[in-house]
Design an enzyme around this catalytic site. Structure first.
Site, PDB file in Angstrom:
ATOM      1  N   ASN A   1      -5.969  12.985  10.363  1.00 32.50           N
ATOM      2  CA  ASN A   1      -4.828  13.037   9.447  1.00 32.50           C
ATOM      3  C   ASN A   1      -4.908  14.236   8.526  1.00 32.50           C
ATOM      4  OD1 ASN A   1      -4.940  12.282   6.309  1.00 32.50           O
ATOM      5  ND2 ASN A   1      -6.711  11.330   7.314  1.00 32.50           N
TER       6      ASN A   1
ATOM      7  N   PHE B   1      -2.108  13.504   0.538  1.00 32.06           N
ATOM      8  CA  PHE B   1      -1.823  12.671  -0.642  1.00 32.06           C
ATOM      9  C   PHE B   1      -0.321  12.457  -0.842  1.00 32.06           C
ATOM     10  CE2 PHE B   1      -5.899  14.265  -3.042  1.00 32.06           C
ATOM     11  CZ  PHE B   1      -6.687  13.519  -2.186  1.00 32.06           C
TER      12      PHE B   1
ATOM     13  N   SER C   1     -11.091  14.851  -0.073  1.00 29.14           N
ATOM     14  CA  SER C   1     -10.106  14.940   1.005  1.00 29.14           C
ATOM     15  C   SER C   1     -10.065  16.372   1.518  1.00 29.14           C
ATOM     16  CB  SER C   1      -8.724  14.544   0.505  1.00 29.14           C
ATOM     17  OG  SER C   1      -7.762  14.964   1.446  1.00 29.14           O
TER      18      SER C   1
ATOM     19  N   ASN D   1      -7.554  17.620   2.914  1.00 29.86           N
ATOM     20  CA  ASN D   1      -6.146  17.996   3.083  1.00 29.86           C
ATOM     21  C   ASN D   1      -5.460  18.498   1.829  1.00 29.86           C
ATOM     22  OD1 ASN D   1      -6.274  17.184   5.830  1.00 29.86           O
ATOM     23  ND2 ASN D   1      -6.206  15.068   5.122  1.00 29.86           N
ATOM     24  N   THR D   2      -6.197  18.641   0.745  1.00 35.89           N
ATOM     25  CA  THR D   2      -5.664  19.269  -0.467  1.00 35.89           C
ATOM     26  C   THR D   2      -6.479  20.540  -0.655  1.00 35.89           C
ATOM     27  OG1 THR D   2      -4.963  17.190  -1.464  1.00 35.89           O
ATOM     28  CG2 THR D   2      -5.394  19.003  -2.981  1.00 35.89           C
TER      29      THR D   2
ATOM     30  N   LYS E   1     -16.031   9.571  -4.542  1.00 35.35           N
ATOM     31  CA  LYS E   1     -15.946   9.550  -3.074  1.00 35.35           C
ATOM     32  C   LYS E   1     -16.245  10.933  -2.521  1.00 35.35           C
ATOM     33  CE  LYS E   1     -13.185   7.985   0.795  1.00 35.35           C
ATOM     34  NZ  LYS E   1     -12.095   7.123   1.189  1.00 35.35           N
TER      35      LYS E   1
ATOM     36  N   ASN F   1     -15.723  10.213   3.094  1.00 33.22           N
ATOM     37  CA  ASN F   1     -14.343  10.506   3.471  1.00 33.22           C
ATOM     38  C   ASN F   1     -14.313  10.974   4.943  1.00 33.22           C
ATOM     39  OD1 ASN F   1     -11.541  11.178   3.211  1.00 33.22           O
ATOM     40  ND2 ASN F   1     -11.888  11.514   1.032  1.00 33.22           N
TER      41      ASN F   1
HETATM   42  C1  FMN Z   1      -4.575   8.070   7.763  1.00 32.43           C
HETATM   43  C2  FMN Z   1      -5.683   8.124   6.753  1.00 32.43           C
HETATM   44  C3  FMN Z   1      -5.384   8.357   5.423  1.00 32.43           C
HETATM   45  C4  FMN Z   1      -6.397   8.405   4.483  1.00 32.43           C
HETATM   46  N1  FMN Z   1      -6.082   8.607   3.172  1.00 32.43           N
HETATM   47  C5  FMN Z   1      -7.068   8.613   2.253  1.00 32.43           C
HETATM   48  C6  FMN Z   1      -6.758   8.761   0.877  1.00 32.43           C
HETATM   49  O1  FMN Z   1      -5.589   8.869   0.478  1.00 32.43           O
HETATM   50  N2  FMN Z   1      -7.794   8.785  -0.003  1.00 32.43           N
HETATM   51  C7  FMN Z   1      -9.093   8.651   0.386  1.00 32.43           C
HETATM   52  O2  FMN Z   1      -9.989   8.667  -0.456  1.00 32.43           O
HETATM   53  N3  FMN Z   1      -9.416   8.477   1.691  1.00 32.43           N
HETATM   54  C8  FMN Z   1      -8.427   8.453   2.609  1.00 32.43           C
HETATM   55  N4  FMN Z   1      -8.754   8.287   3.922  1.00 32.43           N
HETATM   56  C9  FMN Z   1     -10.177   8.170   4.309  1.00 32.43           C
HETATM   57  C10 FMN Z   1     -10.618   6.719   4.470  1.00 32.43           C
HETATM   58  O3  FMN Z   1     -10.532   6.026   3.250  1.00 32.43           O
HETATM   59  C11 FMN Z   1     -12.081   6.677   4.964  1.00 32.43           C
HETATM   60  O4  FMN Z   1     -12.922   7.249   3.999  1.00 32.43           O
HETATM   61  C12 FMN Z   1     -12.266   7.420   6.281  1.00 32.43           C
HETATM   62  O5  FMN Z   1     -11.156   7.266   7.109  1.00 32.43           O
HETATM   63  C13 FMN Z   1     -13.513   6.956   7.028  1.00 32.43           C
HETATM   64  O6  FMN Z   1     -13.438   5.589   7.316  1.00 32.43           O
HETATM   65  P1  FMN Z   1     -12.923   4.992   8.724  1.00 32.43           P
HETATM   66  O7  FMN Z   1     -13.698   5.684   9.790  1.00 32.43           O
HETATM   67  O8  FMN Z   1     -13.202   3.519   8.615  1.00 32.43           O
HETATM   68  O9  FMN Z   1     -11.467   5.283   8.789  1.00 32.43           O
HETATM   69  C14 FMN Z   1      -7.750   8.234   4.877  1.00 32.43           C
HETATM   70  C15 FMN Z   1      -8.030   7.989   6.219  1.00 32.43           C
HETATM   71  C16 FMN Z   1      -7.023   7.931   7.156  1.00 32.43           C
HETATM   72  C17 FMN Z   1      -7.380   7.660   8.594  1.00 32.43           C
END
Ligand code: FMN
Length: 367
Positions: free
Chosen positions: A116, A120, A180, A182-183, A224, A253
């Site tokens: 992704n 934000f 993140s 993406n910022t 985080k 993350n």
């Molecule tokens: C579509 C998507 C959007 C996410 N948005 C955020 C976010 O807004 N803030 C954040 O701290 N992490 C965000 N994450 C990261 C997740 O919270 C997590 O740290 C990461 O995906 C690893 O865990 P997972 O393998 O269980 O998905 C996002 C992950 C995905 C897949």
């Protein structure tokens, strides 16, 4: 079972973002009525052991939903009924923002992964606060805050403070997202000096607000972090975090790495930039957790996240040093029973391995 053989194939026919919106709306709709929500919650209780105390809060079980699924806190009440011990909503920023251009969310189904670059997209910290005030979840609520896109990295502190203040009353804990991918430049805040300044400012505001509101304790602040850090970077972050009295670290993350994927290079390339989550992140996330656990000698609570789909995956994180576990991508691939199944499974493993409590097992692979 019904999810994987029936619902998931339907959802996976939609674009990932459309499927996500449909899932959020459906959850809010079907679990909106209190009697239904309560009945579902009763069926989704999977943790047979008692409540778990972490940073002054009581968690009904150790499995949480990670940030990003419910960015605006519109479905936290419904999500809690699916058996999560905590829900982390957000990331929110000080003002609403639309995020990056679509498409910006991709599935790598053969890897059980997502990529992704949402950036934000959210309706702002004040709106999130109103949403969860109106429909609070029946579990611990974390609120994750990040830097606004239009704000330069040099002006990040006042921007974080605005969000922090806006969500303060509704949050049981506040997660500071500096990781993140993406910022643009956000991850620079993981460097020693900028991080120390940011955390100092947030803890000062935390003190003021707690006094103003006559709270017994400040709100727990968690940081985080990214998985793409060197050992030296991590050491610096831990030192700063300990000095700033943070309550814990959320590791990790998404990653910018594209190593060890089954998908073809063309398929991966077609997704473009962004953070990779799910199964390919699992082992790196576990390494980071182990390292933090070792560096802090178990003294700083770790919320382990990255590639958790099953009880064994959650157990590995606990053994590496996590005292709570979160998931996001596992929820997309495994469905609405995932928290219950993992809770039951972790409790079974604990018993089988002869541990009396979850606390005894934390970091067991390091011992
Ligand atoms: C579509 C998507 C959007 C996410 N948005 C955020 C976010 O807004 N803030 C954040 O701290 N992490 C965000 N994450 C990261 C997740 O919270 C997590 O740290 C990461 O995906 C690893 O865990 P997972 O393998 O269980 O998905 C996002 C992950 C995905 C897949």
């Amino acid at each position: 079972m019904i999810y994987r053989s029936f619902l998931r194939p339907i959802l996976f026919r939609l674009s990932p973002e459309a499927a996500h919106e449909l899932a959020l709306d459906s959850l809010s709709f079907f679990l909106g009525a209190a009697p239904i929500r309560k009945a579902v919650a009763a069926r989704h209780r999977g943790w047979p052991l008692g409540p778990i105390k972490r940073f002054g809060l009581e968690f009904a079980n150790p499995i949480g939903l990670a940030a990003g699924f419910d960015k605006n806190g519109t479905a936290a009440e419904s999500l809690a009924a699916l058996g999560f011990g905590f829900i982390e909503v957000g990331t929110v920023t000080s003002e609403p923002q639309s995020g990056n251009e679509k498409p910006r969310l991709f599935r790598l189904a053969s890897d059980h992964a997502l990529i992704n670059r949402l950036g934000f997209n959210n309706r702002g910290a004040a709106q999130l606060a109103e949403n969860v005030r109106r429909r609070p979840p029946d579990c611990v609520l974390g609120v994750n805050i990040g830097k606004s896109h239009r704000v330069a990295i040099a002006d990040a502190i006042p921007d974080y403070l605005t969000s922090f203040t806006a969500v303060y009353d509704v949050a049981d804990y506040i997660a500071i997202n500096i990781s993140s991918p993406n910022t643009p430049n956000l991850r620079e805040l993981q460097r020693r000096e900028p991080l120390a300044e940011l955390l100092r400012a947030l803890q000062e505001r935390n003190d003021e607000l707690a006094k103003d509101k006559s709270l017994r304790q400040k709100k727990p602040l968690l940081v985080k972090i990214a998985p793409d850090l060197s050992e030296a970077d991590l050491e610096a972050i831990i030192e700063v975090a300990l000095n700033a009295n943070v309550a814990g670290i959320i590791a990790t993350n998404t990653t910018v790495s594209r190593d060890n994927l089954h998908a073809s290079p063309a398929e991966v390339q077609a997704c473009g930039e962004g953070g990779l989550s799910g199964a390919p992140l699992r082992s790196r996330s576990n390494e980071v957790i182990s390292l933090i656990h070792r560096l802090t000698e178990g003294g700083l609570p770790i919320v382990g996240v990255g590639g958790v789909f099953t009880a064994v995956n959650a157990w590995d994180k606990i053994c590496a040093g996590a005292s709570l576990v979160q998931l996001y991508t596992g929820f997309i691939y495994e469905g609405p029973n995932v928290a219950k199944k993992i809770n039951q499974g972790v409790a079974d493993i604990l018993r089988r391995e002869g541990f009396k409590s979850l606390d005894d097992a934390i970091g067991c692979s390091a011992k």
